[in-house]
Design an enzyme around this catalytic site. Structure first.
Site, PDB file in Angstrom:
ATOM      1  N   ALA A 177       0.845  -1.201   0.000  1.00 16.89           N
ATOM      2  CA  ALA A 177       0.000   0.000   0.000  1.00 16.89           C
ATOM      3  C   ALA A 177       0.875   1.243   0.000  1.00 16.89           C
ATOM      4  O   ALA A 177       2.016   1.206   0.467  1.00 16.89           O
ATOM      5  CB  ALA A 177      -0.887  -0.013   1.244  1.00 16.89           C
ATOM      6  N   GLY A 200       0.928  -5.137   1.125  1.00 19.89           N
ATOM      7  CA  GLY A 200      -0.149  -5.298   0.148  1.00 19.89           C
ATOM      8  C   GLY A 200       0.336  -5.928  -1.148  1.00 19.89           C
ATOM      9  O   GLY A 200      -0.439  -6.575  -1.862  1.00 19.89           O
ATOM     10  N   GLU A 255       0.192  -9.484  -0.481  1.00 22.47           N
ATOM     11  CA  GLU A 255      -1.227  -9.864  -0.363  1.00 22.47           C
ATOM     12  C   GLU A 255      -1.860  -9.989  -1.750  1.00 22.47           C
ATOM     13  O   GLU A 255      -2.676 -10.880  -1.993  1.00 22.47           O
ATOM     14  CB  GLU A 255      -1.964  -8.826   0.492  1.00 22.47           C
ATOM     15  CG  GLU A 255      -1.521  -8.887   1.963  1.00 22.47           C
ATOM     16  CD  GLU A 255      -2.137  -7.791   2.812  1.00 22.47           C
ATOM     17  OE1 GLU A 255      -1.821  -6.616   2.570  1.00 22.47           O
ATOM     18  OE2 GLU A 255      -2.941  -8.110   3.698  1.00 22.47           O
ATOM     19  N   GLU A 278       4.049  -5.093   7.772  1.00 18.94           N
ATOM     20  CA  GLU A 278       3.111  -4.111   8.328  1.00 18.94           C
ATOM     21  C   GLU A 278       3.322  -3.819   9.803  1.00 18.94           C
ATOM     22  O   GLU A 278       3.162  -2.675  10.243  1.00 18.94           O
ATOM     23  CB  GLU A 278       1.662  -4.574   8.098  1.00 18.94           C
ATOM     24  CG  GLU A 278       1.146  -4.358   6.684  1.00 18.94           C
ATOM     25  CD  GLU A 278       1.452  -5.512   5.743  1.00 18.94           C
ATOM     26  OE1 GLU A 278       2.361  -6.327   6.059  1.00 18.94           O
ATOM     27  OE2 GLU A 278       0.804  -5.606   4.683  1.00 18.94           O
TER      28      GLU A 278
HETATM   29  C1  3H9 Z   1       0.473  -2.222   3.491  1.00 15.40           C
HETATM   30  O1  3H9 Z   1       0.803  -2.745   2.472  1.00 15.40           O
HETATM   31  C2  3H9 Z   1      -0.891  -2.343   4.078  1.00 15.40           C
HETATM   32  C3  3H9 Z   1      -1.703  -3.458   3.497  1.00 15.40           C
HETATM   33  O2  3H9 Z   1      -1.517  -4.625   4.250  1.00 15.40           O
HETATM   34  C4  3H9 Z   1      -3.175  -3.154   3.581  1.00 15.40           C
HETATM   35  C5  3H9 Z   1      -3.705  -2.164   2.646  1.00 15.40           C
HETATM   36  C6  3H9 Z   1      -5.175  -2.069   2.695  1.00 15.40           C
HETATM   37  N1  3H9 Z   1       4.445   3.569   0.310  1.00 15.40           N
HETATM   38  O3  3H9 Z   1      13.151   2.705   1.097  1.00 15.40           O
HETATM   39  P1  3H9 Z   1      13.562   3.367  -0.150  1.00 15.40           P
HETATM   40  C7  3H9 Z   1       9.122   5.312  -0.882  1.00 15.40           C
HETATM   41  S1  3H9 Z   1       1.519  -1.218   4.351  1.00 15.40           S
HETATM   42  C8  3H9 Z   1       4.848   4.816  -0.002  1.00 15.40           C
HETATM   43  O4  3H9 Z   1      14.480   4.517  -0.068  1.00 15.40           O
HETATM   44  P2  3H9 Z   1      14.946   0.991  -0.948  1.00 15.40           P
HETATM   45  C9  3H9 Z   1      10.149   5.780   0.137  1.00 15.40           C
HETATM   46  O5  3H9 Z   1       9.576   6.660   1.076  1.00 15.40           O
HETATM   47  C10 3H9 Z   1       2.999  -1.193   3.389  1.00 15.40           C
HETATM   48  N2  3H9 Z   1       6.129   5.129  -0.273  1.00 15.40           N
HETATM   49  O6  3H9 Z   1      14.129   2.328  -1.217  1.00 15.40           O
HETATM   50  C11 3H9 Z   1      11.161   6.449  -0.754  1.00 15.40           C
HETATM   51  O7  3H9 Z   1      10.646   7.733  -1.102  1.00 15.40           O
HETATM   52  P3  3H9 Z   1      11.628   8.963  -1.283  1.00 15.40           P
HETATM   53  C12 3H9 Z   1       3.833  -2.373   3.656  1.00 15.40           C
HETATM   54  C13 3H9 Z   1       7.029   4.147  -0.203  1.00 15.40           C
HETATM   55  O8  3H9 Z   1      15.292   0.442  -2.248  1.00 15.40           O
HETATM   56  C14 3H9 Z   1      11.125   5.595  -2.037  1.00 15.40           C
HETATM   57  O9  3H9 Z   1       9.885   4.906  -2.002  1.00 15.40           O
HETATM   58  N3  3H9 Z   1       5.098  -2.244   2.947  1.00 15.40           N
HETATM   59  C15 3H9 Z   1       6.676   2.842   0.123  1.00 15.40           C
HETATM   60  O10 3H9 Z   1      16.036   1.247   0.043  1.00 15.40           O
HETATM   61  C16 3H9 Z   1      12.245   4.564  -2.092  1.00 15.40           C
HETATM   62  O11 3H9 Z   1      12.218   3.821  -0.893  1.00 15.40           O
HETATM   63  C17 3H9 Z   1       6.210  -1.800   3.529  1.00 15.40           C
HETATM   64  O12 3H9 Z   1       6.235  -1.529   4.706  1.00 15.40           O
HETATM   65  C18 3H9 Z   1       5.317   2.558   0.375  1.00 15.40           C
HETATM   66  N4  3H9 Z   1       4.888   1.321   0.671  1.00 15.40           N
HETATM   67  O13 3H9 Z   1      13.928   0.009  -0.208  1.00 15.40           O
HETATM   68  C19 3H9 Z   1       7.429  -1.663   2.653  1.00 15.40           C
HETATM   69  N5  3H9 Z   1       7.791   2.074   0.131  1.00 15.40           N
HETATM   70  O14 3H9 Z   1      12.556   8.584  -2.391  1.00 15.40           O
HETATM   71  C20 3H9 Z   1       8.039  -0.300   2.817  1.00 15.40           C
HETATM   72  C21 3H9 Z   1       8.798   2.892  -0.212  1.00 15.40           C
HETATM   73  O15 3H9 Z   1      10.736  10.103  -1.559  1.00 15.40           O
HETATM   74  N6  3H9 Z   1       9.151  -0.069   1.914  1.00 15.40           N
HETATM   75  N7  3H9 Z   1       8.357   4.141  -0.405  1.00 15.40           N
HETATM   76  O16 3H9 Z   1      12.353   9.083   0.033  1.00 15.40           O
HETATM   77  C22 3H9 Z   1      10.377  -0.588   2.133  1.00 15.40           C
HETATM   78  O17 3H9 Z   1      10.594  -1.369   3.021  1.00 15.40           O
HETATM   79  C23 3H9 Z   1      11.480  -0.151   1.220  1.00 15.40           C
HETATM   80  O18 3H9 Z   1      11.091   1.066   0.640  1.00 15.40           O
HETATM   81  C24 3H9 Z   1      11.817  -1.152   0.091  1.00 15.40           C
HETATM   82  C25 3H9 Z   1      12.805  -0.473  -0.911  1.00 15.40           C
HETATM   83  C26 3H9 Z   1      12.471  -2.384   0.685  1.00 15.40           C
HETATM   84  C27 3H9 Z   1      10.584  -1.536  -0.682  1.00 15.40           C
END
Ligand code: 3H9
Length: 699
Positions: free
Chosen positions: A62, A103, A106, A126
């Site tokens: 998400a 998500g 999911e 999450e």
């Molecule tokens: C969910 O899914 C809820 C569902 O169960 C239910 C829904 C109904 N959203 O980390 P990075 C941005 S909750 C928005 O530097 P990397 C991040 O802020 C979600 N933005 O890259 C950054 O922006 P900026 C569950 C996001 O390669 C840019 O992307 N998922 C999101 O070091 C690059 O990110 C998570 O918790 C997001 N979901 O790492 C995963 N993700 O450039 C969260 C990233 O402006 N994400 N951004 O600063 C991560 O763990 C890491 O970003 C990931 C990549 C490993 C994917």
């Protein structure tokens, strides 16, 4: 342009999610996916559908920035889309590369099959955002892999590698070549007709055995008590997984959805999401263009083989960068190298790394006792004794010996980086890299910019932090920088509480209950009390009328009690134990000081302890912001979350201040100022924001 593109290969519709940078499932992507999927299903020639992500990954889930905004509530919701995909009457295959998280996973669980590229990460992180999977993850994952393993994935939030996911049954096929090709070929291998459909909701095989052992959940709750202390989401996650054994699928989904909605609106989740975003914002430097040139760090050197030097050297080896450690005496060098070997061996014994990995890392570390053998490192990090004249002399020598390209970094925790830089002819290449002990474990790297540090040096060192797996935060020069300067304010206040009536164990308990791993006195014993003592003595020598601090800590040091390393400090430590035991001798010492200073001791409650310690720290943070030592409040939060164990579910001191309300913080600080004067003067920024009804988040 649509966020989903469709192509057709041999009758298979390939739907590509295209929402850079991480294919976050925000409203625009959900709308596009909903439409593209329906269109593909209406195409009678389509025999199967493959979902894949453009760019670096399948999907990171998400769009976290959408939570709490109207868009998050607008249809189509992610659960609706996933239910639609699962109910499709043609096989649907997720083709996963990079990451399928939250998500994103999911969505893949709603597909009938999952093909993944080797090395991809599949996880439900999450809980680290204070929520639970809210689009069926807690109901579908236990239907695909064993319930105990599903609990591990959901409660730990840690991703599985595709190889492991294949072993557990989460991935059906591991692709090692072109992913689209492999997924389309996989579709061709499926039986024709309904036999190829495999809706996850209908898979019950794993649930039966788990229903026979309902106590797994109780056992799980007990086993996670320590790591989940003070957190709501991990417990809610266990409850949702448990519910999937005993509720009808749709009822389980509804229970999960209700739990998700409750948690996403909670203070804990707001704080944890704040932590997620400020950590990333900290990597951005105001006024430093993104394309600023960076030096490649291919070879590093560390001067000093004590506790810090050893940990710093390990960071380089862990990141695959050859590193030389330098000590003047061979005896110290061998001791340091021995500690490194022991640390790695402990990791092997715990199964964290393999013996091969240990051997590989050890082979990247060499030790020398002569500067002339250093060669041409790209960076030298100094980690010697915390004394200005020692450091200046060393930097002067290094400046003469090292090639022009070498960045000279100091691991000082308090000293003036500008003064150190002045001992060289290359101040633009001098910077502070303040690691936290143990440096191979703690994630914070406070990078201290001097007046003359160049953009290129800053950019290189911030990139290096990322490469070393650290959270780099750029700060300016002042006594103690961001972290230790605020720490001094906090511990000074904690000491005053002792003079007025509290005991160390009472202060520590209140701070522990607030969520820190330990209170200031237990932490002092762990870190060693002698360093602070030396710093205080040096300061008082330079500036005899320095800020008042309590004499208690000095008196403890005068007794030769330096904390855990001498088995006595604020507390006593039994042989071989790290558990602090309150000591009547120290209690008497505290009572004597109270009497000498004329205090009429009184009982001090937990709330007062927390307010005084934490608000004092916040007030110092406000001064730091005004002075431009920190770029933004979120950077201060990041320093405290990663360097000092500030409870993440409270977002960091500045976020916490906003959640309490700055008027409340200002009022308490003003009262303390009336009592103590001098250093507790309320920061003008705190006063102005409080009076305007604003918070640090408004800056
Ligand atoms: C969910 O899914 C809820 C569902 O169960 C239910 C829904 C109904 N959203 O980390 P990075 C941005 S909750 C928005 O530097 P990397 C991040 O802020 C979600 N933005 O890259 C950054 O922006 P900026 C569950 C996001 O390669 C840019 O992307 N998922 C999101 O070091 C690059 O990110 C998570 O918790 C997001 N979901 O790492 C995963 N993700 O450039 C969260 C990233 O402006 N994400 N951004 O600063 C991560 O763990 C890491 O970003 C990931 C990549 C490993 C994917």
């Amino acid at each position: 342009m649509s966020k989903v593109t469709t192509s057709k290969i041999s009758g298979v519709a390939v739907l590509t999610l295209d929402n850079a940078p991480v294919n976050g499932l925000g409203l625009a992507l959900r709308t596009a996916l909903n439409k593209a999927f329906r269109d593909a299903m209406e195409d009678a020639e389509v025999t199967a559908i493959v979902l894949i992500g453009a760019g670096r990954m399948f999907s990171a889930g998400a769009d976290i920035s959408e939570f709490g905004t109207p868009n998050s509530m607008k249809p189509p919701s992610l659960p609706e889309i996933i239910n639609m995909i699962e109910a499709a009457e043609r096989p649907i295959v997720a083709a996963i590369h990079g990451n399928a998280l939250g998500g994103g996973l999911e969505l893949a669980l709603g597909c009938h099959y999952r093909v993944a590229q080797a090395g991809a990460n599949l996880g439900l992180p999450e809980v680290s955002l204070g929520i639970i999977p809210g689009a069926g993850g807690t109901q579908r994952l236990p239907r695909v892999i064993a319930v105990e393993r599903a609990l591990d994935v959901i409660v730990s939030g840690k991703p599985l590698k595709a190889e492991k996911a294949k072993e557990l049954g989460l991935v059906d096929f591991l692709a090692d070549g072109d992913l689209v090709e492999a997924a389309v070929k996989f579709c061709g291998s499926l039986p024709e007709g309904n036999g190829a459909l495999r809706p996850t909701r209908a898979r019950e095989d794993n649930l039966g055995p788990a229903r026979e052992k309902p106590d797994i959940f109780e056992g799980y709750r007990k086993s996670m008590a320590r790591r989940a202390r003070g957190l709501d989401a991990p417990y809610a996650a266990v409850e949702c997984v448990e519910s999937c054994l005993f509720k009808e699928f749709d009822d389980g989904l509804q229970f999960e959805r209700d739990t998700f909605k409750r948690l996403v609106a909670s203070d804990q989740s707001r704080a944890l999401r704040h932590a997620f975003f400020v950590e990333r914002a900290a990597t951005k430097i105001d006024g430093l263009p993104k394309d600023t040139a960076k030096q490649n760090i291919e070879y590093a050197a560390v001067v000093g083989c004590g506790t810090m030097g050893v940990g710093i050297a390990m960071n380089f080896a862990n990141a695959g960068i050859p590193v030389t450690v330098l000590e003047t005496k061979d005896e110290f060098l061998q001791k340091g190298l021995g500690v490194i070997r022991k640390n790695y061996a402990a990791s092997v014994a715990k199964g964290r790394i393999s013996q091969d990995e240990m051997d590989g890392r050890m082979s990247l570390i060499s030790g020398i006792a002569d500067f002339n053998q250093l060669g041409e490192p790209d960076v030298v990090i100094e980690a010697v004794f915390e004394k200005m004249d020692v450091k200046k002399q060393l930097f002067n020598e290094l400046d003469g010996l090292m090639p022009a390209k070498t960045i000279l970094a100091t691991n000082t925790s308090t000293l003036d980086v500008n003064e150190i830089a002045s001992a060289t002819g290359r101040p633009e290449k001098v910077i502070g890299t303040h690691f936290f002990s143990p440096a191979n474990v703690m994630r914070l790297q406070e990078n201290v910019r001097g007046y003359k540090t160049s953009d290129e040096t800053i950019s290189t060192i911030m990139a290096l932090a990322k490469k070393l797996g650290k959270v780099g935060v750029l700060v300016g020069v002042c006594d103690g920088f961001v972290g230790n300067r605020m720490l001094h304010a906090y511990t000074r206040q904690a000491n005053f509480l002792l003079e007025e009536g509290a005991l160390p164990q009472e202060v520590d308990k209140a701070i522990f209950n607030f969520g820190f791993p330990m209170g200031p006195f237990a932490m002092g014993d762990l870190a060693g009390l002698d360093v602070g003592w030396l710093i205080r003595k040096a300061r008082n020598k330079d500036k005899p009328n320095n800020l008042r601090y309590s004499p208690i800590a000095d008196r403890i040091c005068e007794k030769g009690r330096f904390g855990q390393k001498t088995s006595a400090g604020w507390y006593l430590y039994k042989e071989g134990s790290r558990a602090p035991v309150p000591d009547p001798e120290i209690e008497q010492l505290i009572l004597d000081v109270s009497e000498e200073l004329g205090f009429d001791r009184r009982a001090i409650g937990e709330q007062e302890i927390v307010e005084r310690c934490i608000y004092t720290m916040i007030n110092e943070g406000a001064k730091i912001l005004t002075e431009g030592i920190s770029q933004r409040p979120g950077d201060i939060d990041t320093v405290w979350l990663h360097g000092y164990g500030f409870p993440r579910q409270r977002g960091g001191p500045m976020f916490y201040a906003d959640s309490v309300g700055l008027k409340q913080v200002y009022d308490v600080i003003s009262t303390l100022y009336d009592k103590y004067g001098d250093w507790l003067e309320p920061a003008p920024l705190l006063r102005d924001l409080a009076e305007a009804g604003k918070g640090f988040g408004d800056l």
